[in-house]
Every structure is written in structure tokens, then in C-alpha cells.
Write an enzyme that holds these catalytic residues in place. Structure first.
Site, mmCIF file in Angstrom:
data_model
loop_
_atom_site.group_PDB
_atom_site.id
_atom_site.type_symbol
_atom_site.label_atom_id
_atom_site.label_comp_id
_atom_site.label_asym_id
_atom_site.label_seq_id
_atom_site.Cartn_x
_atom_site.Cartn_y
_atom_site.Cartn_z
ATOM 1 N N ARG A 108 0.893 -1.178 0.070
ATOM 2 C CA ARG A 108 -0.073 0.203 -0.015
ATOM 3 C C ARG A 108 0.884 1.269 -0.117
ATOM 4 O O ARG A 108 1.827 1.395 0.954
ATOM 5 C CB ARG A 108 -0.937 -0.082 1.254
ATOM 6 C CG ARG A 108 -1.621 1.481 1.420
ATOM 7 C CD ARG A 108 -2.595 1.134 2.549
ATOM 8 N NE ARG A 108 -4.002 0.659 2.086
ATOM 9 C CZ ARG A 108 -5.129 0.626 2.367
ATOM 10 N NH1 ARG A 108 -5.230 1.419 3.567
ATOM 11 N NH2 ARG A 108 -6.210 -0.079 1.919
ATOM 12 N N HIS A 135 -7.486 0.980 -6.461
ATOM 13 C CA HIS A 135 -7.590 0.176 -5.331
ATOM 14 C C HIS A 135 -8.402 -1.185 -5.812
ATOM 15 O O HIS A 135 -9.464 -1.431 -5.422
ATOM 16 C CB HIS A 135 -8.503 0.761 -4.120
ATOM 17 C CG HIS A 135 -8.423 0.231 -2.831
ATOM 18 N ND1 HIS A 135 -7.667 -0.854 -2.678
ATOM 19 C CD2 HIS A 135 -8.935 0.447 -1.764
ATOM 20 C CE1 HIS A 135 -7.684 -1.279 -1.355
ATOM 21 N NE2 HIS A 135 -8.690 -0.424 -0.736
ATOM 22 N N GLN A 138 -10.063 -3.948 -3.577
ATOM 23 C CA GLN A 138 -11.409 -3.451 -2.943
ATOM 24 C C GLN A 138 -12.700 -3.620 -3.937
ATOM 25 O O GLN A 138 -13.714 -4.107 -3.641
ATOM 26 C CB GLN A 138 -11.318 -1.967 -2.631
ATOM 27 C CG GLN A 138 -12.391 -1.574 -1.971
ATOM 28 C CD GLN A 138 -12.944 -1.698 -0.722
ATOM 29 O OE1 GLN A 138 -12.072 -1.846 0.094
ATOM 30 N NE2 GLN A 138 -14.135 -2.346 -0.374
ATOM 31 N N ASP A 226 -17.453 6.812 -1.283
ATOM 32 C CA ASP A 226 -16.217 6.754 -0.406
ATOM 33 C C ASP A 226 -15.983 7.994 0.253
ATOM 34 O O ASP A 226 -16.557 9.134 -0.085
ATOM 35 C CB ASP A 226 -15.096 6.244 -1.591
ATOM 36 C CG ASP A 226 -13.703 5.982 -0.830
ATOM 37 O OD1 ASP A 226 -13.687 5.964 0.470
ATOM 38 O OD2 ASP A 226 -12.707 6.159 -1.429
ATOM 39 N N CYS A 265 -16.189 1.317 0.994
ATOM 40 C CA CYS A 265 -15.034 0.415 1.333
ATOM 41 C C CYS A 265 -14.745 0.575 2.660
ATOM 42 O O CYS A 265 -13.989 -0.408 3.089
ATOM 43 C CB CYS A 265 -13.881 0.740 0.316
ATOM 44 S SG CYS A 265 -13.272 2.559 0.407
ATOM 45 N N ARG A 293 -13.122 -8.779 1.565
ATOM 46 C CA ARG A 293 -11.936 -8.614 1.070
ATOM 47 C C ARG A 293 -11.080 -9.818 1.272
ATOM 48 O O ARG A 293 -10.249 -10.210 0.351
ATOM 49 C CB ARG A 293 -11.369 -7.399 1.959
ATOM 50 C CG ARG A 293 -11.863 -6.055 1.661
ATOM 51 C CD ARG A 293 -11.464 -5.532 0.342
ATOM 52 N NE ARG A 293 -10.192 -5.511 0.313
ATOM 53 C CZ ARG A 293 -9.471 -4.507 0.660
ATOM 54 N NH1 ARG A 293 -9.767 -3.385 1.464
ATOM 55 N NH2 ARG A 293 -7.974 -4.268 0.675
HETATM 56 N N1 CP Z 1 -11.135 -0.469 2.625
HETATM 57 C C1 CP Z 1 -9.872 -0.473 2.661
HETATM 58 O O1 CP Z 1 -8.911 -0.582 2.113
HETATM 59 O O2 CP Z 1 -9.588 -0.246 4.497
HETATM 60 P P1 CP Z 1 -8.461 -0.271 4.825
HETATM 61 O O3 CP Z 1 -7.848 1.296 4.589
HETATM 62 O O4 CP Z 1 -8.798 -0.019 6.306
HETATM 63 O O5 CP Z 1 -7.324 -1.138 4.542
HETATM 64 N N1 NVA Z 2 -10.012 6.595 -1.297
HETATM 65 C C1 NVA Z 2 -9.790 6.292 -0.081
HETATM 66 C C2 NVA Z 2 -10.083 4.620 0.186
HETATM 67 C C3 NVA Z 2 -9.483 4.305 1.632
HETATM 68 C C4 NVA Z 2 -9.677 2.564 1.842
HETATM 69 C C5 NVA Z 2 -8.264 6.495 0.284
HETATM 70 O O1 NVA Z 2 -7.615 6.452 -0.548
HETATM 71 O O2 NVA Z 2 -7.791 6.943 1.253
#
Ligand code: CP
Ligand code: NVA
Length: 308
Positions: A108, A135, A138, A226, A265, A293
Site C-alpha cells: 500500500r 484500489h 477493494q 467513499d 469500502c 476482502r
Molecule cells: N477499504 C480499505 O482498504 O480499508 P483499510 O484502509 O482499512 O485497509
Molecule cells: N479513497 C480512500 C480509500 C480508503 C480505503 C483513500 O485512498 O484513502
């Protein structure tokens, strides 16, 4: 060729469909088993997944950790601030070194170019656990949740309301690959990535960009939103104000089909992008979505390691 999973297109529509089938089968097959027990076939026994986090996570971390365990393998959790990566060692050198120790890498990070550099220099598969661009894991979980609600993907109508961000790009990408349609309602200046929109349209999906939340929600099978402020972005009052007309509330849900479901998400901000009445209401499937997930990513890991 290495099975990297940086975006949904790396797998393609047929593989994504196979992943979704496999995820449903595996989820059903282990029903009732204690969560820490491996699947009966333990197909990734002896395999190690390194997980690098340059941003916070609850779901991605726990679901990948449990996914590799349930497949019979082991997770290795790393955060960049505890690695030499955090003090300037290059992502290219990190890729070379980790490839000597582990069988797959999930990361990530912020800039999508970093995950591309990691993949280009790794001799093991690399999986996107979220970048500023996309993502994909997700959206695979979202699609699994949609299928479980009894809806078919071809011809499905999704409405996405709010900020055109990494999640939006992966929804749009999935639409092109799996032949469904997306209406996006966002304020001017917060449109989704035009490259993803163009690609999905070329693949035959209908992608509508609108400025009216009710028009986008009209007749939708699924409503998605989101956070308005993604990780790494500054909280700006003017952005929140611009987003307010795109909040998912009871009126928006009433414009969708009667059997429409709501997905997010997570993490969520109640009374910002969605009201508590919707996210905690009867049409919300957010807890199944979060659990999925795990199931979806098990299929991603199997494909990445040549076992699907
Ligand atoms: N939806 C998602 O990716 O959650 P986290 O940021 O908790 O991993
Ligand atoms: N769009 C959000 C998704 C979090 C899972 C971010 O990037 O923070």
C-alpha cells in the site's frame, strides 16, 4: 510472465470472473471453520507474503494476513518507517532484496509509479493494496458482494457519488472488463481519472459523468460512495462543501431500484459522504463487503502464484 496485480486489467475480465467464482466456492467450503484454521487444501503451504504499508490500514492488513494464513502460507508485516525504504533505500533495491526472501509482495503506497517500479524489479508477484491511482482488491470484494446479493454483473447499473478517486478508477476499470455501466456524480474539479474513463468506454462500458446525484442514482442497482478526503490529502472545508450535494442519503437511495444495495469500502464518515440512516440501514452491505476482502484476495493470491 509474472502475475502482478497492480490494476484489474493485469488479470482481465475472464480471470476476474474466475477469481470471483473461486472466492465464492472457497468461502462456502470453509463455512463454520475457526478463522485461524487453513482451508482443507492449503494451496499456498510454505509460501510467504510480505506486506508493506506506507499508509494506514485496518481491512487490507487484516484481510491479507488472514488470506495467506487460510491458504496455508505465512504473512510478513512491514511498515516503510521501520524499513530502510523509509530512510531512502530505493524501491528498486527493496524489490530485489525482498524477492530473495518471500514468494509475493503486497504494498500500500501513494504514488502508483512506486508500485510499478517495485513490480518491474521484483522476481515475485506484486499486489496493489491501494495506491493514489487505484484500489483493485477493494473492487473485487465489492463485485463479490454484489454477486452475493443476487445481481448479475453484465448490464448492472452502478451509481458512484462523491470524490472521483482511486476507488472510483477501479470501479470504472471493472465496468469495462466485466461489462456493466457506471454513473458518476461528482462536483466539478473532482471528476474521476479520464484515462480510466476512456479505457472503459473503449471496452464498451457506459460511463456517465454527471453533476446531479439524483440523476446518477436513478434506477441504479448499486450505490457506492467513499470518503471525501483520501489518505494523503489535506482536509479542505471548500471540498467538503462542494461534496455535500453528493451525499448518499435516504432521498438518493429512494431514487435507486427498490432492491438496490449500498456499498462503502470504509472507513466511513457518517453524515459526510453518507448518512447513518443509509450506511446503518437495511440496504447497506458494508460488513459483508469488508469480510469479502478476505475471500476475494485469497483468489488474487492464488492467481498471482499460478494456482488459479
Ligand atoms: N477499504 C480499505 O482498504 O480499508 P483499510 O484502509 O482499512 O485497509
Ligand atoms: N479513497 C480512500 C480509500 C480508503 C480505503 C483513500 O485512498 O484513502
Amino acid at each position: 510472465m509474472m502475475n502482478h496485480f497492480l490494476n484489474l486489467s493485469d488479470a482481465g475480465g475472464n480471470v476476474l470472473a474466475a477469481m470471483l467464482n473461486d472466492a465464492m466456492d472457497r468461502k462456502a467450503a470453509r463455512k463454520g471453520l475457526p478463522k485461524g484454521l487453513a482451508d482443507a487444501d492449503a494451496p499456498l503451504a510454505g509460501h510467504v507474503l510480505a506486506m508493506i504499508f506506507e499508509k494506514n490500514s485496518t481491512r487490507t492488513r487484516t484481510s491479507f494476513e488472514m488470506a495467506i494464513r487460510q491458504l496455508g502460507g505465512q504473512p510478513m508485516m512491514m511498515t516503510s518507517d521501520q524499513m530502510q525504504l523509509g530512510r531512502g533505500e530505493t524501491i528498486e533495491d527493496t524489490a530485489q532484496v525482498l524477492s530473495r526472501f518471500v514468494d509475493a509482495i503486497m504494498i500500500r503506497t501513494d504514488d502508483h509509479a512506486k508500485i510499478e517500479a517495485l513490480a518491474a524489479n521484483a522476481s515475485v508477484p506484486v499486489i496493489n493494496g491501494l495506491t493514489d491511482q487505484s484500489h483493485p482488491c477493494q473492487i473485487l470484494a465489492d463485485l463479490l458482494t454484489i454477486l452475493e446479493s443476487g445481481k448479475a454483473l453484465p448490464g448492472l447499473q452502478i451509481a458512484y457519488l462523491g470524490d472521483g478517486n482511486n476507488v472510483t478508477s477501479s470501479i470504472i476499470e471493472a465496468a469495462g472488463l466485466l461489462k456493466f455501466n457506471v454513473a458518476i456524480a461528482s462536483p466539478e474539479g473532482y471528476d474521476p481519472d479520464p484515462a480510466f474513463v476512456a479505457q472503459a468506454r473503449e471496452r464498451g462500458a457506459r460511463i456517465d459523468i454527471m453533476r446531479d446525484a439524483m440523476a446518477a442514482a436513478k434506477g441504479a442497482d448499486v450505490i457506492i460512495t467513499d470518503t471525501w478526503v483520501s489518505m494523503g490529502q489535506a482536509h479542505a472545508d471548500e471540498k467538503i462543501a462542494a461534496m455535500m450535494p453528493f451525499q448518499v442519503n435516504d432521498a438518493v437511495m429512494a431514487a435507486a431500484k427498490d432492491d438496490a444495495i449500498f456499498l462503502h469500502c470504509l472507513p466511513a464518515h457518517r453524515e459526510e459522504e453518507v448518512t447513518a440512516s443509509v450506511i446503518d440501514g437495511p440496504q447497506s452491505r458494508i460488513w459483508d463487503e469488508a469480510e469479502n476482502r478476505l475471500h476475494a484476495q485469497k483468489s488474487v493470491l492464488l492467481w498471482a502464484l499460478g494456482k488459479l
